[in-house]
Design an enzyme around this catalytic site. Structure first.
Site, PDB file in Angstrom:
ATOM      1  N   GLU A 214     -12.042  26.378  30.473  1.00  0.00           N
ATOM      2  CA  GLU A 214     -11.721  25.557  29.296  1.00  0.00           C
ATOM      3  C   GLU A 214     -10.320  24.948  29.463  1.00  0.00           C
ATOM      4  O   GLU A 214     -10.100  23.768  29.202  1.00  0.00           O
ATOM      5  CB  GLU A 214     -11.791  26.448  28.058  1.00  0.00           C
ATOM      6  CG  GLU A 214     -11.902  25.659  26.780  1.00  0.00           C
ATOM      7  CD  GLU A 214     -11.986  26.582  25.578  1.00  0.00           C
ATOM      8  OE1 GLU A 214     -12.272  27.782  25.747  1.00  0.00           O
ATOM      9  OE2 GLU A 214     -11.745  26.073  24.469  1.00  0.00           O
TER      10      GLU A 214
ATOM     11  N   ARG B   9     -16.914  43.379  34.980  1.00  0.00           N
ATOM     12  CA  ARG B   9     -17.972  44.185  34.374  1.00  0.00           C
ATOM     13  C   ARG B   9     -19.305  44.014  35.093  1.00  0.00           C
ATOM     14  O   ARG B   9     -20.146  44.915  35.068  1.00  0.00           O
ATOM     15  CB  ARG B   9     -18.072  43.871  32.869  1.00  0.00           C
ATOM     16  CG  ARG B   9     -16.838  44.368  32.110  1.00  0.00           C
ATOM     17  CD  ARG B   9     -16.893  44.033  30.641  1.00  0.00           C
ATOM     18  NE  ARG B   9     -16.737  42.627  30.365  1.00  0.00           N
ATOM     19  CZ  ARG B   9     -15.571  42.001  30.207  1.00  0.00           C
ATOM     20  NH1 ARG B   9     -14.443  42.681  30.289  1.00  0.00           N
ATOM     21  NH2 ARG B   9     -15.520  40.707  29.965  1.00  0.00           N
TER      22      ARG B   9
HETATM   23  P1  AMP Z   1     -18.677  31.859  30.720  1.00  0.00           P
HETATM   24  O1  AMP Z   1     -18.231  31.415  32.093  1.00  0.00           O
HETATM   25  O2  AMP Z   1     -18.107  31.030  29.617  1.00  0.00           O
HETATM   26  O3  AMP Z   1     -20.188  31.995  30.636  1.00  0.00           O
HETATM   27  O4  AMP Z   1     -18.045  33.297  30.491  1.00  0.00           O
HETATM   28  C1  AMP Z   1     -18.631  34.441  31.036  1.00  0.00           C
HETATM   29  C2  AMP Z   1     -17.596  35.431  31.500  1.00  0.00           C
HETATM   30  O5  AMP Z   1     -16.544  35.602  30.560  1.00  0.00           O
HETATM   31  C3  AMP Z   1     -18.242  36.785  31.683  1.00  0.00           C
HETATM   32  O6  AMP Z   1     -17.783  37.335  32.920  1.00  0.00           O
HETATM   33  C4  AMP Z   1     -17.796  37.602  30.481  1.00  0.00           C
HETATM   34  O7  AMP Z   1     -17.428  38.898  30.869  1.00  0.00           O
HETATM   35  C5  AMP Z   1     -16.606  36.853  29.902  1.00  0.00           C
HETATM   36  N1  AMP Z   1     -16.751  36.562  28.456  1.00  0.00           N
HETATM   37  C6  AMP Z   1     -16.828  35.325  27.893  1.00  0.00           C
HETATM   38  N2  AMP Z   1     -16.910  35.399  26.562  1.00  0.00           N
HETATM   39  C7  AMP Z   1     -16.906  36.719  26.242  1.00  0.00           C
HETATM   40  C8  AMP Z   1     -16.994  37.451  25.001  1.00  0.00           C
HETATM   41  N3  AMP Z   1     -17.103  36.848  23.813  1.00  0.00           N
HETATM   42  N4  AMP Z   1     -16.964  38.802  25.054  1.00  0.00           N
HETATM   43  C9  AMP Z   1     -16.868  39.436  26.267  1.00  0.00           C
HETATM   44  N5  AMP Z   1     -16.771  38.811  27.450  1.00  0.00           N
HETATM   45  C10 AMP Z   1     -16.802  37.456  27.462  1.00  0.00           C
END
Ligand code: AMP
Length: 173
Positions: free
Chosen positions: A95, A58
């Protein structure tokens, strides 16, 4: 315009317990999308990048729209094995398990490159941090981070370097 009202919340997607924030209604609403890209342009004017990097998948939609508006190039940050030719990569922890991000190794990224990293959502910050490290491996400098959505309770922002601006347009507590 209340952008948060346009985001669709999908419970238990892609797995139980995740409250997925779906940006497709923002994409299909031309006024909302224009507002998002306008607001991002303001940050870009503050930090003065010369390239935009977007995180698969995205982040490509946001990054390409913003880069076109700013008259700049766009760097796709992709998951493992999708880019042809020579690449620079970084492994990072998830995770459960680990993953790898890659960029093309080419002359558009060098010591003079100033990169604004964009993605749809900041959750734990692991993906954005890995992207920053990857960009810096290429000798370019990261000048800021821009997200549409931030899940503040997950505190992803504190994982990222505090020396550059980290902006999000819609915050969930
Ligand atoms: P993080 O590495 O945990 O910050 O996760 C970010 C990535 O995961 C981004 O590329 C988001 O598109 C996706 N992502 C994580 N959690 C969500 C969520 N609740 N809704 C949509 N996309 C998410």
């Amino acid at each position: 315009m209340d952008l948060q009202k346009i985001v669709r919340e999908v419970p238990d997607f892609p797995k139980p317990g995740i409250q997925f924030k779906d940006i497709t209604p923002l994409l299909s609403n031309p006024s909302a999308w224009a507002e998002i890209i306008d607001q991002m342009e303001s940050l870009a004017n503050e930090v003065r990048p010369n390239l935009i990097a977007g995180i698969e998948a995205r982040g490509f939609l946001i990054g390409a729209s913003l880069a076109t508006k700013l008259g700049m190039g766009f760097i796709p940050v992709r998951k493992k094995g999708k880019l042809p030719g020579k690449t620079i990569g970084i492994d990072y922890e998830l995770e459960y398990g680990h993953d790898r991000l890659e960029i093309c190794s080419n002359e558009s990224l060098n010591k003079k490159s100033k990169i604004l990293i964009v993605d749809d959502l900041l959750a734990t910050g692991g993906t954005a941090l890995a992207t920053q490290r990857l960009i810096e491996k290429s000798t370019a400098t990261v000048v800021g981070f821009q997200f549409i959505i931030e899940l503040c309770s997950l505190k992803g922002r504190i994982k990222l370097p505090q020396s550059v601006p980290i902006h999000s347009l819609i915050k969930y507590n």
